[in-house]
Design an enzyme around this catalytic site. Structure first.
Site, PDB file in Angstrom:
ATOM      1  CG  ASP A 144      15.028  13.442 -12.173  1.00  0.00           C
ATOM      2  OD1 ASP A 144      15.397  12.315 -12.562  1.00  0.00           O
ATOM      3  OD2 ASP A 144      14.619  14.318 -12.939  1.00  0.00           O
ATOM      4  CG  HIS A 178      -2.248   0.625   0.985  1.00  0.00           C
ATOM      5  ND1 HIS A 178      -2.700   1.712   1.701  1.00  0.00           N
ATOM      6  CD2 HIS A 178      -3.217   0.337   0.104  1.00  0.00           C
ATOM      7  CE1 HIS A 178      -3.899   2.053   1.265  1.00  0.00           C
ATOM      8  NE2 HIS A 178      -4.234   1.234   0.297  1.00  0.00           N
ATOM      9  CE  LYS A 207      -2.179   3.458  -2.580  1.00  0.00           C
ATOM     10  NZ  LYS A 207      -3.410   4.082  -2.102  1.00  0.00           N
TER      11      LYS A 207
END
Length: 451
Positions: free
Chosen positions: A198, A191, A193
């Site tokens: 860069d 999970h 996120k």
């Protein structure tokens, strides 16, 4: 700030919310217990239904670290660096986004293929690499899914694109064969996120589907030009990717050479190897950052900014501290749990704690802390109408009502203790929108008044 592998969750309390079906409850109970006996003998419970994430009463068992907050210092959370790496950045490099539209403008994911095409046409070899980490069950759901969408990219740029599919070790054997798609996601998920470009990072709870760019409210923190933070999350994603299944150009998957298979191999051996791989990244970064900070921020002899600029470091002085909290319970990594419990325990009278969640289902341990401490709590919840499952067909359509039931139970406990002025609950409601912001806890500690 980043949560990883969702722990297994349990559905038995759901049956109490479905009156009039004792036969179904008994049948599912017996079948679930039989399937889960080898996986979890001690608790004699097993995950099953989609409503399971709402209804787990599990209490965290991790022992929180001793709290040694600086008594009057400006930086009161230095004790967390004993668990995870500490990153000092300037607030001018931190931007909190407020809307899905801002998130979309910042992401501009359509430019990815263009950048890869340009790298192919470059005269010299390109060092552009793209790494995508998804959950296996969620990324493979349905005929058209994240996995099929990424295949053309993987086929065209096999040397530059890596797609890793994390598969929970808890979903295996007969359980894996019997539980259908979507329902199998209740067993456990990858999970994370986090979006890396860069030296910049976006930490969020948002996925990359249409609603998260239009009318699904989430939280988003953009860290611009923070190379140490970006390097850490790149290493973390690579580590979790190494213990995941690797998507191939023919839509098959395989394990990294030398790695135990997550659901075909020995579970204990896999979890031990995964723990070592991930904790190796955390400990290496923590040691690296402590060494850096010993020479700059926390040492007796601080390096003047003028000297740092002369050495080529032109970034402004840090006034913001970042601690990436990791939670991977199947691998016995429970750092987020320990830190959150400590923060809630240490909240004193006069402190204000803000919690927001699209899915209100605090563990019993967290509920006890909220009800038992003296801090003021402001809790923002999703109203049933802005729950992502509102109006869904089948069992999923009952999810908003189940959350309301849990919320009412908690509020009754608050009122029975006469704490409704100290613990306040509010619901987010916006026509045509859904609410997904969750997992954040911000505490503001006020200094004690001199006696």
């Amino acid at each position: 700030m980043a949560a990883a592998v969702a722990r297994p969750v349990f559905w038995r309390r759901l049956l109490g919310l479905l009156p009039g079906r004792p036969g179904l409850a008994a049948l599912l109970g017996r079948l679930s217990d039989r399937l889960g006996r080898n996986r979890d003998r001690r608790r004699r419970r097993s995950p099953w239904l989609l409503l399971a994430p709402l209804l787990s009463p599990a209490v965290p068992q991790a022992s929180p670290p001793p709290c040694c907050l600086c008594p009057e210092g400006v930086h009161r959370f230095q004790w967390i660096r004993n668990l995870v790496p500490e990153f000092g950045v300037s607030s001018s490099h931190v931007r909190v986004l407020s809307s899905p539209a801002e998130f979309f403008e910042l992401m501009k994911v359509d430019c990815l293929e263009i950048a890869l095409e340009r790298s192919l046409r470059a005269e010299s070899p390109s060092d552009l690499r793209v790494s995508v980490l998804l959950d296996f069950t969620r990324g493979s759901r349905g005929r058209k899914n994240s996995r099929t969408m990424l295949l053309p990219l993987l086929q065209r740029f096999p040397e530059q694109v890596r797609v890793s599919l994390f598969h929970t070790p808890s979903l295996r054997g007969l359980l894996r064969l019997l539980i259908p798609e979507r329902f199998n996601e209740t067993i456990g998920l990858q999970h994370i996120k986090v979006y890396l470009f860069d030296s910049s990072v976006i930490l969020s709870g948002a996925n990359l589907s249409d609603s998260y760019f239009t009318n699904r409210q989430d939280r988003y923190v953009f860290l611009r030009d923070c190379p140490e933070v970006a390097d850490f999350f790149a290493e973390l994603v690579e580590a979790v990717g190494d213990v995941s299944l690797q998507l191939q150009a023919d839509d098959t998957v395989r394990v990294v050479e030398g790695m135990v298979h997550p659901y075909k191999g020995d579970r204990a051996a896999y979890c031990k190897a995964a723990n070592a791989r991930v904790m190796g990244v955390i400990e290496a970064a923590r040691t690296r950052q402590q060494r850096l900070h010993a020479q700059t921020f926390h040492g007796d002899a601080l390096v003047p900014r003028e000297d740092a600029a002369a050495a080529g470091d032109r970034r402004p002085a840090p006034d913001t501290w970042i601690y990436p909290l990791i939670q991977m319970k199947p691998f016995e990594i429970r750092i987020d749990e320990a830190v959150t419990e400590t923060l809630l325990t240490e909240a004193e009278r006069g402190a204000r704690v803000f919690l927001t969640t699209g899915y209100f289902n605090l563990t019993q341990a967290y509920m006890d802390l909220v009800l038992g401490t003296r801090a003021e709590y402001q809790i923002l919840l999703a109203s049933p109408e802005v729950n992502g499952f509102f109006g869904a067909k089948g069992v999923a359509g009952a999810i908003p009502a189940a959350y309301v039931h849990i919320e009412r139970q908690f509020f009754r406990a608050v009122c029975s203790r006469g704490q409704q002025e100290r613990v306040r609950l509010q619901e987010y409601r916006r026509r045509g929108w859904t609410f997904h912001a969750k997992g954040q806890c911000t505490g503001t500690w006020r200094p004690r008044s001199p006696s």
